[in-house]
Design a protein around this motif. Structure first.
Motif, short mmCIF file in Angstrom:
data_model
loop_
_atom_site.label_atom_id
_atom_site.label_comp_id
_atom_site.label_asym_id
_atom_site.label_seq_id
_atom_site.Cartn_x
_atom_site.Cartn_y
_atom_site.Cartn_z
N SER A 20 0.82 -1.19 0.00
CA SER A 20 0.00 0.00 0.00
C SER A 20 0.86 1.25 0.00
N CYS A 22 -0.25 3.81 1.46
CA CYS A 22 -0.76 4.46 2.66
C CYS A 22 0.37 4.59 3.69
N LEU A 44 -7.59 9.75 5.28
CA LEU A 44 -8.63 9.41 4.31
C LEU A 44 -8.07 8.58 3.17
N HIS A 45 -6.86 8.92 2.72
CA HIS A 45 -6.19 8.11 1.70
C HIS A 45 -5.98 6.69 2.23
N GLU A 47 -7.74 5.19 4.52
CA GLU A 47 -9.04 4.52 4.60
C GLU A 47 -9.39 3.91 3.24
N ASP A 48 -9.12 4.64 2.17
CA ASP A 48 -9.39 4.13 0.83
C ASP A 48 -8.48 2.96 0.47
N GLU A 49 -7.21 3.07 0.83
CA GLU A 49 -6.22 2.05 0.49
C GLU A 49 -6.40 0.77 1.32
N ARG A 51 -9.24 -0.60 2.95
CA ARG A 51 -10.66 -0.81 3.26
C ARG A 51 -10.80 -2.00 4.21
N HIS A 57 -9.29 4.70 10.46
CA HIS A 57 -10.47 5.42 10.94
C HIS A 57 -10.25 5.94 12.36
#
Length: 176
Positions: A20, A22, A44-45, A47-49, A51, A57
């Motif tokens: 990742s 992230c 937020l990036h 969180e997307d990477e 999931r 979070h």
């Protein structure tokens, strides 16, 4: 204060996943430097990477909490050096948008950790996310809402989860 400990400790466990881009650790460095918008973008990036992973979070929730602490001058030393100042503090005016975003992130942590812990009650990352979740809730209740009894309930839950986690994995220093 538990949240301060969470912030410092969380940077240690927040290693990015191998495949990742992230970098949760970068988000904690941004928070340390009071770059809360940057920290939110980073989390937020993540969180997307990542999931399904509750740690980005809970990290983003920490960024919301610490941005409120900064805005409300909660971390000023004088508050913690004089018991009468701490005991006599007033309930603060929380930014409702920040509160809602903070609570939404923590709700997501609960949503993500429940199925993980249902299939593996000893999942280290899910337990750690719950430890941090309850610690952040405790700090928000005490420091912003002046709800000390509610804060103690969250703190107790966090401590119990942390003790369970340490019993499972004594090398999980973040749970200490």
């Amino acid at each position: 204060m538990f949240a301060v400990q969470c912030l410092l400790i969380a940077a240690m466990f927040a290693a990015p996943a191998a495949a990742s881009s992230c970098d949760v650790d970068a988000g904690y460095r941004q928070m340390y430097n009071l770059d809360f918008p940057g920290a939110h973008r980073t989390f937020l990036h993540c969180e997307d990477e990542r999931r399904g992973d509750p740690l980005p979070h809970v990290s983003n929730a920490a960024a919301y909490l610490f941005s409120e602490f900064d805005r409300l001058h909660i971390l000023e030393v004088e508050l913690f050096t004089d018991d009468s100042r701490f005991d006599g503090r007033n309930k603060l005016r929380a930014d409702t948008a920040v509160r809602d975003a903070f609570m939404a992130e923590l709700s997501q942590v609960e949503t993500l950790t429940k199925p993980i812990l249902a299939s593996n009650p000893n999942d280290r990352d899910a337990l750690l996310a719950q430890v941090l979740d309850n610690g952040l809730r405790s700090d928000y209740a005490a420091m912003i809402e002046n709800r000390n009894i509610a804060s103690l309930g969250y703190m107790k839950t966090s401590r119990e989860l942390a003790q369970h986690l340490v019993a499972l994995d004594p090398s999980c220093y973040d749970a200490y």
